[in-house]
Design a protein around this motif. Sequence first.
Motif, mmCIF file in Angstrom:
data_model
loop_
_atom_site.group_PDB
_atom_site.id
_atom_site.type_symbol
_atom_site.label_atom_id
_atom_site.label_comp_id
_atom_site.label_asym_id
_atom_site.label_seq_id
_atom_site.Cartn_x
_atom_site.Cartn_y
_atom_site.Cartn_z
ATOM 1 N N LEU A 26 9.115 -109.022 111.440
ATOM 2 C CA LEU A 26 8.076 -109.639 111.275
ATOM 3 C C LEU A 26 7.133 -109.579 112.355
ATOM 4 C CD1 LEU A 26 9.261 -113.155 109.856
ATOM 5 C CD2 LEU A 26 8.107 -111.292 108.560
ATOM 6 N N PRO A 27 5.819 -109.224 112.243
ATOM 7 C CA PRO A 27 5.006 -109.033 113.551
ATOM 8 C C PRO A 27 5.097 -110.406 114.412
ATOM 9 C CG PRO A 27 3.581 -109.233 111.551
ATOM 10 C CD PRO A 27 4.978 -109.062 111.115
ATOM 11 N N ALA A 28 4.782 -110.112 115.641
ATOM 12 C CA ALA A 28 4.813 -111.390 116.465
ATOM 13 C C ALA A 28 3.552 -112.135 116.041
ATOM 14 C CB ALA A 28 4.382 -110.874 117.770
ATOM 15 N N GLY A 29 3.779 -113.560 116.087
ATOM 16 C CA GLY A 29 2.868 -114.592 115.563
ATOM 17 C C GLY A 29 2.775 -114.700 114.108
ATOM 18 N N THR A 30 3.887 -114.835 113.566
ATOM 19 C CA THR A 30 3.917 -115.032 111.967
ATOM 20 C C THR A 30 4.038 -116.570 111.764
ATOM 21 O OG1 THR A 30 5.288 -113.016 111.702
ATOM 22 C CG2 THR A 30 5.333 -114.520 109.870
ATOM 23 N N LEU A 31 3.362 -116.955 110.765
ATOM 24 C CA LEU A 31 3.464 -118.472 110.362
ATOM 25 C C LEU A 31 4.382 -118.472 109.275
ATOM 26 C CD1 LEU A 31 2.111 -121.044 110.652
ATOM 27 C CD2 LEU A 31 0.311 -120.255 109.101
ATOM 28 N N PHE A 32 5.319 -119.342 109.343
ATOM 29 C CA PHE A 32 6.118 -119.681 108.125
ATOM 30 C C PHE A 32 5.792 -121.084 107.763
ATOM 31 C CE2 PHE A 32 8.622 -117.241 110.982
ATOM 32 C CZ PHE A 32 9.026 -115.988 110.168
ATOM 33 N N VAL A 33 5.768 -121.412 106.164
ATOM 34 C CA VAL A 33 5.317 -122.574 105.591
ATOM 35 C C VAL A 33 6.577 -122.748 104.682
ATOM 36 C CG1 VAL A 33 3.730 -123.822 104.184
ATOM 37 C CG2 VAL A 33 2.867 -122.233 105.871
ATOM 38 N N ALA A 34 7.095 -124.094 105.032
ATOM 39 C CA ALA A 34 8.257 -124.541 104.215
ATOM 40 C C ALA A 34 8.157 -125.780 103.629
ATOM 41 C CB ALA A 34 9.625 -124.439 104.882
ATOM 42 N N ASN A 35 8.780 -126.151 102.340
ATOM 43 C CA ASN A 35 8.848 -127.539 101.710
ATOM 44 C C ASN A 35 9.704 -128.252 102.497
ATOM 45 O OD1 ASN A 35 6.980 -126.641 99.884
ATOM 46 N ND2 ASN A 35 8.708 -125.913 98.362
ATOM 47 N N HIS A 36 9.278 -129.632 102.530
ATOM 48 C CA HIS A 36 10.072 -130.428 103.080
ATOM 49 C C HIS A 36 10.637 -131.670 102.148
ATOM 50 C CE1 HIS A 36 11.898 -133.229 106.139
ATOM 51 N NE2 HIS A 36 11.098 -133.268 107.084
ATOM 52 N N ASP A 37 11.643 -131.508 101.172
ATOM 53 C CA ASP A 37 11.907 -132.509 100.271
ATOM 54 C C ASP A 37 12.916 -133.557 100.546
ATOM 55 O OD1 ASP A 37 9.769 -131.287 98.493
ATOM 56 O OD2 ASP A 37 11.457 -129.888 97.969
ATOM 57 N N SER A 38 13.654 -133.109 101.588
ATOM 58 C CA SER A 38 14.915 -134.065 102.051
ATOM 59 C C SER A 38 14.754 -133.831 103.694
ATOM 60 C CB SER A 38 16.192 -133.611 101.436
ATOM 61 O OG SER A 38 16.536 -132.315 102.228
ATOM 62 N N LEU A 39 15.650 -134.810 104.121
ATOM 63 C CA LEU A 39 15.937 -134.769 105.713
ATOM 64 C C LEU A 39 16.827 -133.626 106.051
ATOM 65 C CD1 LEU A 39 16.559 -138.566 106.183
ATOM 66 C CD2 LEU A 39 14.607 -137.519 106.723
ATOM 67 N N ALA A 40 17.538 -133.009 105.376
ATOM 68 C CA ALA A 40 18.234 -131.714 105.442
ATOM 69 C C ALA A 40 17.297 -130.628 105.571
ATOM 70 C CB ALA A 40 19.079 -131.655 104.524
ATOM 71 N N ASP A 41 16.181 -130.437 105.229
ATOM 72 C CA ASP A 41 15.343 -129.271 104.914
ATOM 73 C C ASP A 41 14.936 -128.666 106.308
ATOM 74 O OD1 ASP A 41 15.030 -129.229 102.226
ATOM 75 O OD2 ASP A 41 13.285 -130.451 102.206
ATOM 76 N N PRO A 42 14.545 -129.520 107.383
ATOM 77 C CA PRO A 42 14.398 -128.700 108.667
ATOM 78 C C PRO A 42 15.452 -128.002 109.196
ATOM 79 C CG PRO A 42 13.154 -131.118 108.587
ATOM 80 C CD PRO A 42 14.222 -130.931 107.371
ATOM 81 N N ALA A 43 16.722 -128.515 109.165
ATOM 82 C CA ALA A 43 17.691 -128.114 109.685
ATOM 83 C C ALA A 43 18.335 -126.899 108.944
ATOM 84 C CB ALA A 43 19.297 -129.211 109.758
ATOM 85 N N VAL A 44 18.130 -126.871 107.737
ATOM 86 C CA VAL A 44 18.395 -125.830 106.900
ATOM 87 C C VAL A 44 17.463 -124.792 107.188
ATOM 88 C CG1 VAL A 44 18.730 -124.690 104.464
ATOM 89 C CG2 VAL A 44 19.631 -127.108 105.038
ATOM 90 N N VAL A 45 16.061 -124.824 107.311
ATOM 91 C CA VAL A 45 15.192 -123.757 107.372
ATOM 92 C C VAL A 45 15.549 -123.151 108.706
ATOM 93 C CG1 VAL A 45 12.796 -123.255 107.594
ATOM 94 C CG2 VAL A 45 13.495 -124.590 105.722
ATOM 95 N N MET A 46 15.617 -124.089 109.891
ATOM 96 C CA MET A 46 15.768 -123.499 111.098
ATOM 97 C C MET A 46 16.982 -122.732 111.256
ATOM 98 S SD MET A 46 13.421 -124.437 113.359
ATOM 99 C CE MET A 46 13.832 -124.075 114.792
ATOM 100 N N ALA A 47 18.216 -123.216 110.693
ATOM 101 C CA ALA A 47 19.315 -122.358 110.740
ATOM 102 C C ALA A 47 19.353 -121.066 110.027
ATOM 103 C CB ALA A 47 20.609 -123.163 109.998
ATOM 104 N N ALA A 48 18.574 -121.023 108.789
ATOM 105 C CA ALA A 48 18.361 -119.715 108.188
ATOM 106 C C ALA A 48 17.523 -118.611 109.009
ATOM 107 C CB ALA A 48 17.539 -120.088 106.758
ATOM 108 N N LEU A 49 16.708 -119.268 109.606
ATOM 109 C CA LEU A 49 15.592 -118.416 110.511
ATOM 110 C C LEU A 49 16.472 -117.888 111.715
ATOM 111 C CD1 LEU A 49 12.138 -120.243 110.155
ATOM 112 C CD2 LEU A 49 12.676 -118.069 109.025
#
Length: 122
Positions: A26-49
């Motif tokens: 990915l080029p530097a300065g990429t914007l990621f947009v994710a859904n946030h349906d549960s309290l686990a989402d931020p941790a799962v998305v961060m771990a995946a990235l």
Amino acid sequence: MLSRAVLALTPLFGRLTVTSEIKLRLPAGTLFVANHDSLADPAVVMAALRRLDLEPVVMATAGLWRVPLLGRALSRDGHIPVHRRTAHAALALDAAAEALAGGRHVLLYGEGRLPRRRDAAA
């Protein structure tokens, strides 16, 4: 650092498999947009990235900065507090633009209710 901690703790709660058919470049300065349906989402998305060797700056509700240890980790890693429903909320957009211009990746959650700039000025 926060994303490394999340990645280390993820196996305690389940299995995370991240697949990609190509080497993600990915080029530097990429914007990621994710859904946030549960309290686990931020941790799962961060771990995946993190598994893809990406450590984005996260735009998150400013209340998280008041949580002991978490607030310090968020500040140290350069994450962006969003002061919801205040005149300062739109400043998070400026901080995100600055991070993107500096080559950092930014992660935001579309349901985060970040106000439009004209709403924040009121």
